[in-house]
Design a protein around this motif. Structure first.
Motif, PDB file in Angstrom:
ATOM      1  N   MET A   1       0.843  -1.196   0.000  1.00  0.00           N
ATOM      2  CA  MET A   1       0.000   0.000   0.000  1.00  0.00           C
ATOM      3  C   MET A   1       0.880   1.247   0.000  1.00  0.00           C
ATOM      4  SD  MET A   1      -3.023   1.054   2.668  1.00  0.00           S
ATOM      5  CE  MET A   1      -3.972   2.542   2.448  1.00  0.00           C
ATOM      6  N   VAL A   2       0.592   2.203  -0.880  1.00  0.00           N
ATOM      7  CA  VAL A   2       1.378   3.416  -1.006  1.00  0.00           C
ATOM      8  C   VAL A   2       0.954   4.419   0.066  1.00  0.00           C
ATOM      9  CG1 VAL A   2       1.972   5.337  -2.514  1.00  0.00           C
ATOM     10  CG2 VAL A   2       1.618   3.055  -3.477  1.00  0.00           C
ATOM     11  N   ALA A   3       1.937   4.979   0.787  1.00  0.00           N
ATOM     12  CA  ALA A   3       1.646   5.989   1.806  1.00  0.00           C
ATOM     13  C   ALA A   3       1.527   7.356   1.139  1.00  0.00           C
ATOM     14  CB  ALA A   3       2.748   6.015   2.851  1.00  0.00           C
ATOM     15  N   VAL A   4       0.394   8.020   1.346  1.00  0.00           N
ATOM     16  CA  VAL A   4       0.133   9.334   0.759  1.00  0.00           C
ATOM     17  C   VAL A   4      -0.195  10.320   1.874  1.00  0.00           C
ATOM     18  CG1 VAL A   4      -1.286  10.682  -0.831  1.00  0.00           C
ATOM     19  CG2 VAL A   4      -0.762   8.289  -1.359  1.00  0.00           C
ATOM     20  N   GLU A   5       0.610  11.367   1.992  1.00  0.00           N
ATOM     21  CA  GLU A   5       0.298  12.441   2.928  1.00  0.00           C
ATOM     22  C   GLU A   5      -0.487  13.521   2.202  1.00  0.00           C
ATOM     23  OE1 GLU A   5       2.374  15.413   6.227  1.00  0.00           O
ATOM     24  OE2 GLU A   5       3.619  14.081   5.017  1.00  0.00           O
ATOM     25  N   VAL A   6      -1.450  14.103   2.904  1.00  0.00           N
ATOM     26  CA  VAL A   6      -2.277  15.145   2.304  1.00  0.00           C
ATOM     27  C   VAL A   6      -1.936  16.487   2.954  1.00  0.00           C
ATOM     28  CG1 VAL A   6      -4.612  15.962   1.833  1.00  0.00           C
ATOM     29  CG2 VAL A   6      -4.125  13.500   1.858  1.00  0.00           C
ATOM     30  N   LEU A   7      -1.487  17.422   2.123  1.00  0.00           N
ATOM     31  CA  LEU A   7      -1.253  18.797   2.560  1.00  0.00           C
ATOM     32  C   LEU A   7      -2.368  19.683   2.042  1.00  0.00           C
ATOM     33  CD1 LEU A   7       2.540  19.223   1.646  1.00  0.00           C
ATOM     34  CD2 LEU A   7       1.551  18.180   3.698  1.00  0.00           C
ATOM     35  N   ARG A   8      -2.534  20.824   2.700  1.00  0.00           N
ATOM     36  CA  ARG A   8      -3.361  21.896   2.149  1.00  0.00           C
ATOM     37  C   ARG A   8      -2.451  23.113   1.954  1.00  0.00           C
ATOM     38  NH1 ARG A   8      -6.685  23.655   5.720  1.00  0.00           N
ATOM     39  NH2 ARG A   8      -6.235  22.151   7.397  1.00  0.00           N
ATOM     40  N   ASN A  19      -5.516  24.320  -0.958  1.00  0.00           N
ATOM     41  CA  ASN A  19      -5.735  23.348  -2.020  1.00  0.00           C
ATOM     42  C   ASN A  19      -5.121  22.015  -1.621  1.00  0.00           C
ATOM     43  OD1 ASN A  19      -6.450  22.274  -4.473  1.00  0.00           O
ATOM     44  ND2 ASN A  19      -5.089  23.562  -5.701  1.00  0.00           N
ATOM     45  N   PRO A  20      -5.897  20.938  -1.523  1.00  0.00           N
ATOM     46  CA  PRO A  20      -5.336  19.637  -1.141  1.00  0.00           C
ATOM     47  C   PRO A  20      -4.287  19.155  -2.137  1.00  0.00           C
ATOM     48  CG  PRO A  20      -7.726  19.619  -0.923  1.00  0.00           C
ATOM     49  CD  PRO A  20      -7.368  20.878  -1.655  1.00  0.00           C
ATOM     50  N   LEU A  21      -3.242  18.563  -1.606  1.00  0.00           N
ATOM     51  CA  LEU A  21      -2.142  18.038  -2.408  1.00  0.00           C
ATOM     52  C   LEU A  21      -1.775  16.657  -1.888  1.00  0.00           C
ATOM     53  CD1 LEU A  21       0.249  18.448  -4.473  1.00  0.00           C
ATOM     54  CD2 LEU A  21       1.545  19.358  -2.525  1.00  0.00           C
ATOM     55  N   GLY A  22      -1.741  15.676  -2.771  1.00  0.00           N
ATOM     56  CA  GLY A  22      -1.264  14.351  -2.389  1.00  0.00           C
ATOM     57  C   GLY A  22       0.246  14.294  -2.519  1.00  0.00           C
ATOM     58  N   VAL A  23       0.915  13.769  -1.501  1.00  0.00           N
ATOM     59  CA  VAL A  23       2.380  13.692  -1.493  1.00  0.00           C
ATOM     60  C   VAL A  23       2.808  12.249  -1.239  1.00  0.00           C
ATOM     61  CG1 VAL A  23       4.517  14.533  -0.453  1.00  0.00           C
ATOM     62  CG2 VAL A  23       2.505  16.039  -0.554  1.00  0.00           C
ATOM     63  N   ALA A  40      -2.599   9.229  -9.301  1.00  0.00           N
ATOM     64  CA  ALA A  40      -3.069  10.615  -9.268  1.00  0.00           C
ATOM     65  C   ALA A  40      -4.531  10.708  -9.679  1.00  0.00           C
ATOM     66  CB  ALA A  40      -2.201  11.481 -10.170  1.00  0.00           C
ATOM     67  N   ALA A  41      -4.911   9.927 -10.691  1.00  0.00           N
ATOM     68  CA  ALA A  41      -6.307   9.927 -11.124  1.00  0.00           C
ATOM     69  C   ALA A  41      -7.220   9.339 -10.050  1.00  0.00           C
ATOM     70  CB  ALA A  41      -6.449   9.139 -12.426  1.00  0.00           C
ATOM     71  N   THR A  42      -6.749   8.281  -9.377  1.00  0.00           N
ATOM     72  CA  THR A  42      -7.545   7.651  -8.319  1.00  0.00           C
ATOM     73  C   THR A  42      -7.719   8.575  -7.132  1.00  0.00           C
ATOM     74  OG1 THR A  42      -6.807   5.442  -8.981  1.00  0.00           O
ATOM     75  CG2 THR A  42      -7.670   5.686  -6.749  1.00  0.00           C
ATOM     76  N   LEU A  43      -6.652   9.261  -6.736  1.00  0.00           N
ATOM     77  CA  LEU A  43      -6.735  10.177  -5.600  1.00  0.00           C
ATOM     78  C   LEU A  43      -7.657  11.351  -5.909  1.00  0.00           C
ATOM     79  CD1 LEU A  43      -2.986  10.243  -4.479  1.00  0.00           C
ATOM     80  CD2 LEU A  43      -4.893   9.121  -3.305  1.00  0.00           C
ATOM     81  N   GLY A  44      -7.565  11.878  -7.125  1.00  0.00           N
ATOM     82  CA  GLY A  44      -8.487  12.932  -7.545  1.00  0.00           C
ATOM     83  C   GLY A  44      -8.131  14.329  -7.096  1.00  0.00           C
ATOM     84  N   PHE A  45      -6.971  14.517  -6.444  1.00  0.00           N
ATOM     85  CA  PHE A  45      -6.542  15.877  -6.110  1.00  0.00           C
ATOM     86  C   PHE A  45      -6.152  16.607  -7.392  1.00  0.00           C
ATOM     87  CE2 PHE A  45      -5.035  13.485  -2.218  1.00  0.00           C
ATOM     88  CZ  PHE A  45      -6.108  13.872  -1.428  1.00  0.00           C
ATOM     89  N   SER A  46      -6.160  17.923  -7.368  1.00  0.00           N
ATOM     90  CA  SER A  46      -5.771  18.643  -8.584  1.00  0.00           C
ATOM     91  C   SER A  46      -4.341  18.311  -8.969  1.00  0.00           C
ATOM     92  CB  SER A  46      -5.966  20.148  -8.418  1.00  0.00           C
ATOM     93  OG  SER A  46      -5.232  20.652  -7.330  1.00  0.00           O
ATOM     94  N   GLU A  47      -3.475  18.034  -7.986  1.00  0.00           N
ATOM     95  CA  GLU A  47      -2.147  17.495  -8.268  1.00  0.00           C
ATOM     96  C   GLU A  47      -1.717  16.533  -7.170  1.00  0.00           C
ATOM     97  OE1 GLU A  47      -1.929  21.201 -10.822  1.00  0.00           O
ATOM     98  OE2 GLU A  47      -2.228  21.033  -8.657  1.00  0.00           O
ATOM     99  N   THR A  48      -0.874  15.585  -7.570  1.00  0.00           N
ATOM    100  CA  THR A  48      -0.188  14.672  -6.660  1.00  0.00           C
ATOM    101  C   THR A  48       1.284  14.710  -7.014  1.00  0.00           C
ATOM    102  OG1 THR A  48      -2.112  13.212  -6.439  1.00  0.00           O
ATOM    103  CG2 THR A  48       0.047  12.258  -5.929  1.00  0.00           C
ATOM    104  N   PRO A  74       1.801  22.380  -5.921  1.00  0.00           N
ATOM    105  CA  PRO A  74       2.675  21.229  -5.649  1.00  0.00           C
ATOM    106  C   PRO A  74       4.106  21.611  -5.288  1.00  0.00           C
ATOM    107  CG  PRO A  74       1.367  20.840  -7.601  1.00  0.00           C
ATOM    108  CD  PRO A  74       1.192  22.283  -7.257  1.00  0.00           C
ATOM    109  N   THR A  75       4.657  22.641  -5.915  1.00  0.00           N
ATOM    110  CA  THR A  75       6.037  23.013  -5.600  1.00  0.00           C
ATOM    111  C   THR A  75       6.132  23.722  -4.248  1.00  0.00           C
ATOM    112  OG1 THR A  75       5.772  24.953  -7.049  1.00  0.00           O
ATOM    113  CG2 THR A  75       6.877  23.030  -7.964  1.00  0.00           C
TER     114      THR A  75
END
Length: 224
Positions: A1-8, A19-23, A40-48, A74-75
């Protein structure tokens, strides 16, 4: 399972909105480009983003529909997570398409990018903030990568804006850094952009061919 942190990214001064960002901190856990695009498509955030080398600040950026050489939130989010959580205070971020300067100023994280690397946003000025608030999509369905904006306080450089980006698989982007960069460069002045539902983007022209954006970042932790 891939670990994804979510930032705003681009929160207000209370840490709300953004804006939510998958990391994906361990980019090596998703090695193939096709797998990254699918995630990235599965997560659905504007960017990952996928961090491939924390020492060098190397990463890849994906929307739900495509890879980008540069994007604003993202940057900014990558610079924040590298410094605050991974202890890597890098001065430069690298993607396969460009290099991005970054630094911190108080609670704001800044990045400077090449305007040529940003998506080709269309800008359209509306009469006032109320007209921006009332939007339920772009004015023309063919405007599939557009920032609609109005002055909230022109003398102070305060803007109200929203972005619609169906081209990138994003019906509406809560806070778009690259579009705000291009707007600041076009207007030739510092801007405070009140974006989406309540996010805040700081943008200004940079050296020739560049612009700069900044914002505040918070983490919502790892996805369950």
């Amino acid at each position: 399972m891939v670990a994804v942190e979510v930032l705003r990214v681009f929160t207000d001064d209370r840490g709300d909105y953004g804006n939510p960002l998958g990391v994906v901190l361990d980019g090596g856990s998703v090695p193939e480009t096709a797998q990254r695009q699918q995630l990235a498509a599965t997560l659905g955030f504007s960017e990952t983003i996928f961090i491939d080398d924390a020492e060098r600040g190397r990463l890849q950026i994906f929307t739900p529909a495509t890879e980008l050489p540069f994007a604003g939130h993202p940057t900014v989010g990558a610079a924040w997570v590298l410094s605050r959580e991974l202890g890597r205070s890098v001065s430069t971020l690298e993607t396969p398409g460009t290099r991005i300067a970054t630094w911190a100023d108080g609670d704001r994280v800044w990045v400077r990018g090449q305007l040529a690397a940003t998506p080709p946003w269309w800008h359209e000025r509306l009469a006032d903030s109320a007209a921006v608030d009332a939007l339920d999509g772009p004015l023309d369905p063919e405007q599939d990568a557009t920032q609609l904006w109005a002055w909230r306080d022109e003398a102070a450089g305060v803007v109200r804006a929203r972005v619609f980006a169906a081209r990138y698989g994003v019906p509406e982007d809560e806070a778009c850094g690259s579009a705000s960069m291009r707007l600041a460069a076009a207007l030739g002045r510092d801007l405070t952009v009140h974006h989406g539902c309540g996010s805040i983007v700081y943008a200004r022209p940079g050296p020739p061919g560049t612009a700069e954006i900044a914002g505040r970042v918070v983490s919502d932790g790892l996805m369950a």
